[in-house]
Enzyme design. Structure first.
Site, mmCIF file in Angstrom:
data_model
loop_
_atom_site.group_PDB
_atom_site.id
_atom_site.type_symbol
_atom_site.label_atom_id
_atom_site.label_comp_id
_atom_site.label_asym_id
_atom_site.label_seq_id
_atom_site.Cartn_x
_atom_site.Cartn_y
_atom_site.Cartn_z
ATOM 1 C CG ASP A 39 -2.165 -0.627 0.859
ATOM 2 O OD1 ASP A 39 -2.252 -1.733 -0.069
ATOM 3 O OD2 ASP A 39 -3.184 -0.740 1.589
ATOM 4 C CG ASN A 91 -8.051 -3.754 -3.104
ATOM 5 O OD1 ASN A 91 -8.608 -2.754 -3.479
ATOM 6 N ND2 ASN A 91 -8.320 -4.973 -2.416
ATOM 7 C CG ASP A 125 -8.973 -1.759 9.015
ATOM 8 O OD1 ASP A 125 -9.960 -2.186 8.235
ATOM 9 O OD2 ASP A 125 -8.143 -0.733 8.634
ATOM 10 C CD GLU A 139 -8.381 -3.647 2.151
ATOM 11 O OE1 GLU A 139 -7.318 -2.868 2.402
ATOM 12 O OE2 GLU A 139 -9.315 -3.714 2.758
ATOM 13 C CG HIS A 145 -4.077 -6.493 4.275
ATOM 14 N ND1 HIS A 145 -3.855 -5.721 5.300
ATOM 15 C CD2 HIS A 145 -5.484 -6.224 3.886
ATOM 16 C CE1 HIS A 145 -4.658 -4.908 5.245
ATOM 17 N NE2 HIS A 145 -5.676 -4.942 4.388
ATOM 18 N NE ARG A 146 -6.503 -4.238 8.355
ATOM 19 C CZ ARG A 146 -5.352 -3.905 8.713
ATOM 20 N NH1 ARG A 146 -4.848 -4.764 9.385
ATOM 21 N NH2 ARG A 146 -4.593 -2.786 8.363
ATOM 22 C CE LYS A 187 -4.765 -3.663 0.213
ATOM 23 N NZ LYS A 187 -5.068 -2.434 0.923
#
Length: 418
Positions: A53, A95, A297, A325, A374-375, A400
């Protein structure tokens, strides 16, 4: 580990103990990069995150005439002229939501055309409210689908002194306007519309960063900010560790009964997701209802942790997770239910985690689709600390925001197999 299609976590069977440094904050790094790029002079950003990012943001700024040197893994040296140039080609931002939203607004300060684009995932993420707000200021901005690509023909001038923005889908729209406004030709009042504003704490992060780079911004009502046309000046700026990344390590600590030193106490984080620490520290007695609206998040972390809680947990205020995302509400419910059918269910936009402490110690083979998010990948790795057979698909998507995630867990005693 790059290039692996999947990764199976082997439960450590012991407390995770050691020191693990989260990377720098993605949210603060991308704000600081943009503000330094808009400033006149050279800024030194330390403690920064180097990830997909932030790389997209840095490359876009370079394409607009900003010089960025990277002397080490946590430093950006940014030299700007106070004026971004029109790039020779569309800006490709993968993204990266922060980079896309922030640069769409900043493009209004460029004297010329800027096209902001991203990958297939980003082309499904809404940006219409921000484009509408820019147009209300007299800025030539278009997004034919309501999602990227966005075309902005900037002049650095505004035709109005007040703009209204619906921040319900993303507080990033509001932050984008705030940062842009200081580079304009007149004071601008930015007013939030709607009853539900996503993550107000991130707007506070934006205002703090703007002030550090010399902007004058004042909150004139609970929903209005006035930004003076000061521009920005270069400064040296220290970026704190990423609170969203810290949530995985806090959760790993309580799940395994370990002790992980992050180098920064939870109370010293200024990012909104740090409030998740108060929830995590209550495990295995999490509250029956958790409102995720101001720590979005952190919800994937809390949802997977909730699978091992003593009692069920309902997550509310998380509708915005559907336009991240990936659709994170769906990803969490489907991933949990791959481990045990019915472990995660949806009711409207709420997520209900059934919770079963007896899952710990079992072997329940499950392939978890990360949806290139990623999360999702990092949070479901937590399930693998207690359940055998948890396999994460596309594990490298963690690049990311936390490229060293799997190595950090390994340093604490976690092992893997392909």
């Amino acid at each position: 580990m790059m290039g692996r299609a999947k990764l199976t976590i082997i439960p450590p069977g012991k407390p995770l103990v050691g020191r693990a440094m989260p990377p720098g904050s993605k949210s603060i790094t991308n704000r600081a990069l943009l503000l330094a790029g808009l400033a006149k002079g050279t800024s030194r950003l330390t403690g920064a995150l180097k990830s997909d990012d932030t790389r997209y943001m840095a490359e876009a700024l370079r394409a607009m005439g900003v010089t960025i040197d990277e002397p080490d893994n946590t430093t950006f040296i940014v030299t700007g002229s106070s004026k971004l140039k029109s790039p020779a080609a569309p800006l490709f931002l993968g993204n990266a939501g922060t980079a896309t939203r922030f640069l769409t607004a900043a493009a209004a300060l460029v004297d010329g055309k800027v096209v902001v684009d991203g990958d297939a995932h980003m082309r499904k993420r809404p940006i219409g409210p921000l484009v509408d707000a820019l147009r209300s200021l007299g800025i030539d901005a278009t997004a034919e689908t309501g999602c990227p690509p966005v075309t902005v023909n900037g002049t650095g001038r505004f035709e109005a002194s007040r703009v209204q923005i619906d921040g319900g889908l993303s507080s990033q729209y509001v932050s984008a306007l705030l940062m842009m406004a200081a580079g304009g030709d007149r004071p601008v009042d930015i007013e939030l519309l709607g009853e539900h504003i996503g993550a107000l704490g991130y707007i506070d992060l934006t205002v703090a960063a703007m002030r550090a780079f010399g902007a004058r911004v004042e909150r004139t009502s609970p929903v209005t900010w006035r930004v003076e046309p000061t521009g920005y000046h270069a400064t040296d700026f220290l970026i704190e560790p990423d609170a969203s990344a810290a949530t995985y390590l806090w959760a790993a600590e309580v799940l395994t009964g370990g002790k992980i030193d992050l180098g920064t106490p939870a109370t010293e984080f200024s990012q909104p997701d740090a409030r998740a620490y108060d929830m995590i520290s209550q495990f295995p007695h999490l509250p029956p209802v958790i409102d995720g609206s101001q720590m979005q998040d952190a919800i994937p972390t809390l949802a997977v942790l909730a699978a091992f809680n003593e009692t069920p947990v309902r997550f509310v205020g998380i509708a915005n997770l559907r336009v991240k995302e990936c659709d994170r509400v769906r990803a969490l419910s489907s991933g949990l239910s791959r481990i045990v059918p019915g472990l995660g269910t949806e009711e409207g936009d709420d997520l209900i985690v059934a919770s079963d402490p007896s899952l710990a110690g079992k072997t329940l083979p499950a392939e978890i689709d990360s949806f290139a998010d990623h999360r999702i990948a990092m949070s479901f790795a937590l399930a693998g600390l207690k359940i055998g057979g948890i396999t994460i698909l596309d594990p490298d998507c963690v690049a990311k925001t936390f490229p060293a995630y799997w190595d950090v867990l390994a340093s604490l005693g976690v092992a893997y197999r392909d």
